[in-house]
Enzyme design. Structure first.
Site, mmCIF file in Angstrom:
data_model
loop_
_atom_site.group_PDB
_atom_site.id
_atom_site.type_symbol
_atom_site.label_atom_id
_atom_site.label_comp_id
_atom_site.label_asym_id
_atom_site.label_seq_id
_atom_site.Cartn_x
_atom_site.Cartn_y
_atom_site.Cartn_z
ATOM 1 N N TYR A 3 -38.708 -11.103 -25.106
ATOM 2 C CA TYR A 3 -38.890 -11.942 -26.154
ATOM 3 C C TYR A 3 -38.610 -13.290 -25.905
ATOM 4 O O TYR A 3 -39.525 -14.280 -26.147
ATOM 5 C CB TYR A 3 -38.022 -11.501 -27.322
ATOM 6 C CG TYR A 3 -38.219 -12.375 -28.588
ATOM 7 C CD1 TYR A 3 -39.222 -12.302 -29.583
ATOM 8 C CD2 TYR A 3 -37.062 -13.452 -29.086
ATOM 9 C CE1 TYR A 3 -39.047 -13.077 -30.584
ATOM 10 C CE2 TYR A 3 -37.297 -14.095 -29.934
ATOM 11 C CZ TYR A 3 -38.097 -14.192 -30.844
ATOM 12 O OH TYR A 3 -38.152 -14.742 -31.946
ATOM 13 N N SER A 7 -38.295 -20.131 -30.655
ATOM 14 C CA SER A 7 -36.870 -19.629 -30.977
ATOM 15 C C SER A 7 -36.003 -20.085 -29.971
ATOM 16 O O SER A 7 -36.235 -20.674 -28.752
ATOM 17 C CB SER A 7 -36.986 -18.111 -30.343
ATOM 18 O OG SER A 7 -35.674 -17.490 -30.448
#
Length: 243
Positions: A152, A138
């Site tokens: 995250y 990501s």
């Protein structure tokens, strides 16, 4: 150039029944690969993806090491080889570190990092020279512009580090490993017309979300014959989110 550059190759995609994963399954299959993919829930959705791509669905929860081990073994047994591993399965719970429950943190660490390591370890027993490992990270590994993304982002930063380290270990075996870092992608979990869309678009260079098909095309390129000299890289597909 071959119109089906992955002809004769076998791929396993984790988390392939929806969103970005489904886009990856569709593109790899369209480019000639024999594709298996894992899913944890929604068998009807998995069957629809499998039917559309002539792919093989495998029920496997990335929270459980034995499920990942079994999925790799089943793929290799069914197709006789494993050439491409795409580690796509992931979860994200977005809240500040004090608001997150430890169970939520543990799930992100287990699914986003530990299951990737397990899948790679198991796949290497079946993967020879020319093998490709592609992690789906990501852009949040490099940029976290909003509160609530810290854990995250930590998991996705770990994938970038893992990719760099394993590139050194796997190059002598003729295996490449790379990390794709998507930004905002239009999926049912993160729709381009959702409540957070305008905020994300406000920090991007482009004025649109990406598509699962675009990520799938990027994965297929890295898995194909034109990407043999790329390894250890974290490559952004983010519409300028990280610019």
């Amino acid at each position: 150039m071959a119109t089906r550059p992955l002809e004769g190759k076998t791929a396993l995609v984790t988390g392939g029944s929806r969103g970005v994963g489904a886009g990856i399954v569709a593109r790899l299959a369209a480019d000639g690969a024999r594709v298996a993919f894992t899913y944890a829930n929604s068998p009807q959705r998995a069957e629809a993806v499998a039917a559309a791509a002539a792919a093989h669905p495998i029920r496997a929860d990335s929270l459980h090491e034995q499920d990942i081990e079994a999925a790799v073994a089943q793929t290799a047994d069914r197709f006789g080889s494993l050439d491409i591993l795409v580690n796509n399965a992931a979860v994200g719970t977005f809240a500040t570190i004090t608001d997150l429950k430890m169970a939520e943190i543990d799930a992100m660490l287990t699914i986003n990092v530990r299951s990737v390591i397990v899948a790679i370890r198991e796949s290497l027993a079946h993967m020879g020279s020319g093998g490709r490992i592609i992690n789906i990270g990501s852009i949040n590994a490099d940029r976290t512009p909003f509160p609530g993304q810290s854990i995250y982002a930590t998991t996705k930063g770990a994938l970038a580090s893992l990719t760099r380290g394993l590139a050194r270990e796997l190059a002598p075996r003729g295996i490449t490993i790379n990390n794709i870092q998507p930004g905002p992608i239009d999926t049912d979990a993160n729709p381009a017309d959702g409540p957070a869309a305008s905020t994300m678009l406000g920090v991007m260079a482009m004025d649109r979300f990406g598509t699962a098909a675009e990520v799938g095309a990027f994965v297929s390129y890295l898995a194909g014959p034109d990407a043999t000299y790329i390894t250890g890289a974290s490559l952004d597909i983010d519409g300028g989110f990280g610019a």
